[in-house]
Write an enzyme that holds these catalytic residues in place. Structure first.
Site, short mmCIF file in Angstrom:
data_model
loop_
_atom_site.label_atom_id
_atom_site.label_comp_id
_atom_site.label_asym_id
_atom_site.label_seq_id
_atom_site.Cartn_x
_atom_site.Cartn_y
_atom_site.Cartn_z
N HIS A 234 -2.83 1.83 1.85
CA HIS A 234 -1.70 1.64 2.77
C HIS A 234 -1.91 0.42 3.65
CE1 HIS A 234 0.38 5.26 1.57
NE2 HIS A 234 -0.70 5.97 1.76
N ASP B 27 -3.48 -3.21 -1.21
CA ASP B 27 -2.56 -2.77 -2.25
C ASP B 27 -2.18 -3.89 -3.20
OD1 ASP B 27 -2.76 -0.32 -1.13
OD2 ASP B 27 -0.69 -0.17 -0.43
N GLU C 132 3.86 -3.88 4.77
CA GLU C 132 3.76 -2.69 5.62
C GLU C 132 4.79 -2.85 6.74
OE1 GLU C 132 2.06 -0.24 4.67
OE2 GLU C 132 0.80 -1.24 3.17
N ASP D 205 3.20 -7.04 -1.40
CA ASP D 205 3.34 -5.73 -0.76
C ASP D 205 3.57 -5.96 0.73
OD1 ASP D 205 3.25 -2.81 -0.90
OD2 ASP D 205 1.51 -3.00 0.40
#
Length: 969
Positions: free
Chosen positions: A183, A188, A47, A45
């Site tokens: 988030h 995650d 960001e 994942d």
């Protein structure tokens, strides 16, 4: 495991065995060995500073290597994007510039991730997002740039878990009790590791053969899930067909038939004593069994007794019941008693899906359980919607078999999810599925009444979602539907709903508009183009292409081929003429007065418009086009008859029947609108300015809906009970009775009654009328409203719903104050800025410090619990726009049209807006009315008298702000 979160995440009405299986997925995923699926994979994942790869940059990367159910190695790093992190990203992720200072650059971080991942399969939720950012930092020959290396767990979850309302990581992690999604990439990834395994087990639970079928779906499309599905199919092999799929779900069905109320002999009819209903609403009665700490409310008891009296006497009612009366149970209990005692069906029609779901999945199950405990009575209830809300299995199978050449990757995912949904659903519609239908050919997998093969379809009746639900409804005590289907059924003379003589129509303030919509004649450009296009498209997949191909294989098919060629020729000619005609219709935009900022406008086709040169051209081209369209409809009818000689052409014949119905409806509308001599209609055109090709809609809407209902609706009914909190204006039902035609029935056949709210509005709601705001027609009005809304937000600190009637004014004020309020810690949301209504509702209700600027869709049916909504502001009274075609037509026909229609409509809308504020006995709040006309015009008193409280104060903005500041403290 507490299944509360899972129950909330499941689509309402999920079968008990499916819900039970979902509840075991998380535990099984931790221990089960999946044999061929146990190779190592990388879960990852990211960001980022925004949503566009190439423009925005990475700020965090996390990954984990899974070996079976175990995480064997983890990777995580902050990433320095080389630029400040936007405030909204900091707020979302809690990653700050200080966190990423000194961290690796995006290129360095991605190289480290690549070394960690090796050449293992990469799994991410909404993988295209993460892949885009990682690809940007590497060469084209990198493993990250290889599409076959990626699996999108979002796609996988939609197929493996089709009964969930949503498949975002937040919903999935809550539903299955895994590490919460936050988030943050590092969290995650931990959540996704668990969700990945849960999805695999979900696929293994699929019926034998289904996963293998999905693995071979639309094989011309590259799909990274295909190898995974093929592997799972080898563990769960079997023979698959939609018929066997449906047989497995419906095997326990044994519906009992109910009597139509009109067929019930008078001597056998059971009259329910009001004392029995009163007993049900006692602390020791049914309601006491259903609700803990139930306290009888006199208003609810009287409401229920009024309902049972109407049923007993076969009379009609208009019941205005304020918030807190308990209308739902107030009509459900007498309806259930009457239906069970007389062995007949009764019906409930609602406006919104929210109320329909509330009845079907909360109130009715509770009532059913209480009745079973008391009298061992089995209350049966079914929800019904229109044909196009359900999947047509015949068309779905044909779509997969014949339409693959035009299928996109997105269509593939939707189709796969539909099959998975069908496997886990006994009966249900497609509305709750979290799918985006914008590009999907929805009409390819949903039916119309004209297309249905009925007894000649292999899925008829019980395998079929539509007819299975209808058969169940025929044996139900209570049928729940929506206003649209109720009035559509009336138009179609009972071809949709089973015969029902007793109806409660809740949310009845919307009846006139919905009935008008169903009774209108419409010539829609997009629909006409699509209908004609299905006859002339040369892709090899059009309806006529299929007919010719099949006819060439049949003995004596030459005649059919020739007739089809004639249909294609006429349809092509009509298609070309349609382009000319609708392009001319589009030029009517020149006659629209007022703002040009809106992408859609509605023009009243008045006598003045009909005298214009443009309309003259519309009539000339429309008359010629109409002749061609009628010719096509005639040719299609002849081809339909011709195909009747060939059993092999049954499906094509039904498709032609549906097509002819659409063409006939367009022809009827065009004849009526072009001639313009039918005084029963008001004529208008909806002009869509943003469309490249003319996609406008011509409408003939009935002027007097009440008269139509008197002629077509009431004669078929024994009793119709209208219920709402906003169908009276003060103490008067004059407007509602006129709009629904009740005032033209025999006086002794109906009556109206108001029931005051059970809530203490005098103490729970304060109404403030601002005295220092300019009138809406003054130049300083907008500045005054901006000043007032800004100061009220500052004083109260959020929890405010401001309901506008004008989109332009709403956006102007929002642009001026949103940033300032954000700096004060108040998040101001605004409707129509790329955010769905549902998302706005969710964001507003979960954040106590947020406020919302909204339009019509929030004036009713919107509930915000507790102090998340503390104040409602109405900047302007909600009078319908002056150029509304219906009001324009009424104004030239009725001397007092403003008093009879426009004023009461606005009063009812204000009552609805006020109703957003108090939704429980513990709610309290403030209603702020900022329209100077309340004080300047005589009609202002009518609005104030209609409010549920007399606690009304006249104040300046400064005085109000001072008061609200004390309340905030």
């Amino acid at each position: 495991m507490d299944n509360t979160a899972l129950e909330a995440a499941l689509i309402a009405g999920t079968d008990a065995d499916i819900a039970a299986a979902y509840a075991t997925l998380a535990a099984r995923a931790e221990t089960v060995r999946l044999n061929l699926l146990e190779e190592q994979v990388v879960i990852l994942d990211t960001e980022t500073t925004g949503f566009k790869s190439g423009e925005d940059r990475l700020i965090e990367i996390a990954a984990a290597i899974m070996d079976g159910p175990l995480i064997v190695e983890r990777f995580s790093t902050f990433v320095d994007p080389g630029r400040p992190i936007p405030d909204e990203i900091v707020e979302l992720t809690h990653i700050t510039d200080a966190d990423v200072k000194g961290a690796p650059s995006p290129a360095e971080a991605v190289r480290a991730l690549a070394e960690f991942a090796g050449h293992r399969t990469l799994i991410a939720h909404n993988a295209s997002f993460d892949r885009g950012f990682l690809e940007y930092e590497v060469s084209s020959d990198s493993w990250f740039a290889n599409g076959d290396a990626w699996i999108d767990s979002l796609e996988l979850a939609r197929i493996a878990l089709p009964r969930l309302r949503s498949h975002d990581m937040h919903t999935l992690s809550r539903a299955f009790g895994v590490v919460p999604s936050t988030h943050r990439a590092i969290d995650d990834v931990e959540a996704l590791c668990a969700i990945w395994r849960i999805c695999l087990v979900g696929l293994l639970d699929m019926p034998p053969g289904l996963v293998g079928f999905l693995a071979h779906l639309f094989e011309d499309i590259d799909w990274s899930l295909r190898p995974l599905l093929s592997t799972i199919a080898s563990c769960n092999d079997g023979v698959f067909s939609v018929a066997t799929l449906r047989d497995a779900r419906i095997k326990a069905l044994s519906p009992k038939l109910k009597t139509d109320a009109t067929d019930l002999p008078e001597a056998e009819r059971v009259i329910i004593d009001t004392g029995e209903i009163e007993e049900a609403f006692s602390a020791e009665g049914l309601l006491g069994r259903i609700f803990k700490d139930y306290e009888p409310r006199i208003e609810q008891v009287e409401f229920a007794c009024e309902v049972i009296t109407a049923l007993n006497n076969r009379e009609h009612r208009a019941l205005d019941a304020g918030t807190g009366v308990g209308k739902s149970m107030g009509y459900l209990v007498p309806l259930a008693h009457y239906a069970l005692s007389n062995n007949i069906r009764v019906g409930i029609a609602t406006k919104t899906n929210a109320l329909l779901d509330q009845l079907m999945y909360h109130e009715l199950p509770a009532l059913k359980e209480a009745l079973a405990l008391r009298n061992h009575e089995d209350l049966r209830y079914v929800a019904l919607k229109g044909y196009d809300h359900y999947p047509c299995l015949r068309k779905l199978v044909r779509y997969v078999r014949e339409d693959s050449e035009k299928t996109s990757h997105a269509d593939l995912i939707i189709t796969a999810m539909l099959y998975a949904y069908i496997a886990q659903t006994t009966f249900g519609d497609l509305d709750p599925l979290p799918l985006y239908w914008n590009s999907f050919p929805h009409h390819h997998i949903s039916a119309t009444t004209e297309e249905c093969l009925h007894g000649k379809c292999r899925f008829f009746p019980y395998r079929c979602f539509i007819h299975g639900a209808r058969r169940s409804a025929s044996g139900a005590d209570i049928v729940v539907t929506n206003h649209a289907l109720l009035f559509r059924d009336s138009v179609m003379e009972g071809n949709v709903l089973p015969a029902i003589g007793h109806w409660v129509i809740d949310e009845a303030h919307a009846v006139e508009d919905e009935a008008r919509a169903q009774l209108s004649l419409v010539a829609d450009a997009a629909d006409v183009y699509e209908a004609l296009g299905s006859l002339v498209m040369a892709s090899g997949k059009s309806l006529t292409d299929r007919i010719v191909k099949r006819a060439n294989e049949l003995e004596g098919g030459a005649t059919t081929v020739l007739k089809t060629a004639k249909v294609v020729s006429d349809a092509q000619f009509a298609f070309d003429m349609a382009d000319s005609f609708f392009s001319t219709v589009h030029e009517l935009d020149e006659l629209v007065s007022g703002s040009t900022a809106y992408q859609q406008q509605e023009l009243w086709i008045s006598a003045e418009v009909r005298e214009s040169a443009i309309w003259g051209t519309v009539v000339r081209l429309g008359t010629a086009f109409l002749k061609r369209l009628e010719a096509v409809a005639h040719q299609v009818g002849e081809l339909y008859t011709l195909l009747g000689d060939y059993p092999e052409m049954l499906e094509a014949q039904r498709d032609l029947q549906s097509l002819k119905h659409r063409l006939d409806c367009a022809c009827e509308a065009l004849v009526t609108i072009i001639n313009g001599d039918n005084d029963n209609y008001v004529f208008s055109v909806i002009l869509r300015r943003s469309e490249r090709q003319a996609r406008d809609t011509l409408i003939a809407a009935p002027l007097d809906v009440g008269a139509e209902l008197v002629d077509t609706f009431y004669p078929e009914m024994e009793s119709v009970i209208y219920s709402s909190a906003t169908i009276s204006t003060g103490d008067s039902f004059e407007y509602f009775a006129r709009s629904t035609g009740l005032d033209r029935l025999a006086p002794d056949s109906w009556r109206a009654r108001r029931f005051d709210s059970s809530y203490d509005f005098e103490h729970q709601m304060k109404v403030f009328v601002l005295t220092d705001i300019a009138s809406p027609d003054q130049s300083s009005y907008l500045a005054d409203i901006e000043r007032a809304t800004l100061q009220i937000h500052e004083a109260l600190g959020g929890g405010i719903l401001t309901l506008f009637t004008n989109k332009s004014e709403m956006r102007t004020i929002y642009d001026h104050i949103a940033t300032y309020l954000k700096n004060q810690g108040i998040s101001l949301l605004c409707q129509g800025r790329g955010t769905s209504v549902k998302r706005l509702r969710d964001e507003f209700t979960v954040n106590r410090d947020s406020s919302l600027f909204a339009l019509k869709s929030f004036w009713e049916g919107f509930d915000a619990p507790g102090d998340t909504l503390r104040c409602v502001i109405l900047p302007k009274l909600p009078f319908t726009r002056p150029n509304d075609p219906l009001n324009c037509e009424r104004s030239i026909r009725e001397r007092e049209s403003w008093r009879l229609h426009i004023l009461p409509e606005a009063i009812i809308s204000v009552k609805q807006a006020a109703g957003r504020l108090i939704r429980s006995s513990t709610d309290s709040g403030f209603l702020v009315l900022a329209d100077a006309r309340l004080l300047q015009k005589n009609y202002g008193k009518s609005f104030l008298r209609a409010l549920p409280t007399t606690n009304i104060q006249l104040v300046t903005v400064e005085e109000l702000v001072c008061y609200l500041e004390t309340q905030r403290l």
